[in-house]
Design an enzyme around this catalytic site. Sequence first.
Site, PDB file in Angstrom:
ATOM      1  N   LYS A 104      54.492  67.024  49.361  1.00 32.74           N
ATOM      2  CA  LYS A 104      55.328  65.827  49.189  1.00 32.74           C
ATOM      3  C   LYS A 104      54.543  64.770  48.425  1.00 32.74           C
ATOM      4  O   LYS A 104      53.393  64.476  48.755  1.00 32.74           O
ATOM      5  CB  LYS A 104      55.747  65.294  50.568  1.00 32.74           C
ATOM      6  CG  LYS A 104      56.819  64.216  50.509  1.00 32.74           C
ATOM      7  CD  LYS A 104      57.222  63.776  51.903  1.00 32.74           C
ATOM      8  CE  LYS A 104      58.255  62.672  51.842  1.00 32.74           C
ATOM      9  NZ  LYS A 104      58.493  62.066  53.162  1.00 32.74           N
ATOM     10  N   HIS A 106      55.706  61.502  47.748  1.00 30.76           N
ATOM     11  CA  HIS A 106      56.124  60.119  47.982  1.00 30.76           C
ATOM     12  C   HIS A 106      56.201  59.890  49.493  1.00 30.76           C
ATOM     13  O   HIS A 106      56.330  60.841  50.262  1.00 30.76           O
ATOM     14  CB  HIS A 106      57.495  59.851  47.344  1.00 30.76           C
ATOM     15  CG  HIS A 106      58.593  60.710  47.885  1.00 30.76           C
ATOM     16  ND1 HIS A 106      58.774  62.024  47.487  1.00 30.76           N
ATOM     17  CD2 HIS A 106      59.552  60.465  48.819  1.00 30.76           C
ATOM     18  CE1 HIS A 106      59.805  62.538  48.137  1.00 30.76           C
ATOM     19  NE2 HIS A 106      60.287  61.615  48.953  1.00 30.76           N
TER      20      HIS A 106
END
Length: 224
Positions: A104, A106
Amino acid sequence: MEQYKQEFIEFMVECQVLKFGEFTLKSGRKSPFFMNAGGYVTGTQLLKLGEYYAKAIHDNYGLDFDVLFGPAYKGIPLSVATTMAISKLYGKDIRYCSNRKEVKDHGDTGILLGSKLKSGDRVVIIEDVTTSGKSIEETYPIIKAQADVEIKGLMVSLNRMEKGQTDKSALCEIKEKYGFDASAIVNMQEVVEYLYNKPFNGQIYIDDTLKAAIDAYYEQYGAK
């Protein structure tokens, strides 16, 4: 056999997680039994499952560790349920950690869910079942890339007791390859011994015919 092991065998059958019949495994092997931890779907089931794992981890590894790591995807609910059960049963706060399949970029960035791993952490890995050890091949480098941690062991729910990539069981291969212990809540020998010609919920799950099929399976695929 410990009481919680007997209860766990009944629990697997009752939840239809452990089934008997004819099944084709990922490996292509034709097996007379099949175990799928994805069958635990309710809060009550997950609560009980976490407690069985907690008792087995306590018996095999003690509670002198920091993080319970559950590989994605099935290991995620297992690690959460079991850390909660360890807190409830033993009053010990263990952190949970899992990996993402995709990194991921963000918000809560990175490859990990839950607690971050820190150098010096002692880690127990939790999984549903391992037949070939392939999942550990993927999980081990992920864990070791995060920090300088000590892996104390692996806990699975069922040891199928069959050949992995060699004539030894997947759990034995893991011990030899990575240098940490690998254990199960129960193994198939204990399951067969407990259920053979014994009525449970008004049914005999392992009769003479099925016992013969299981024996034949282990003649061909049983670990040495």
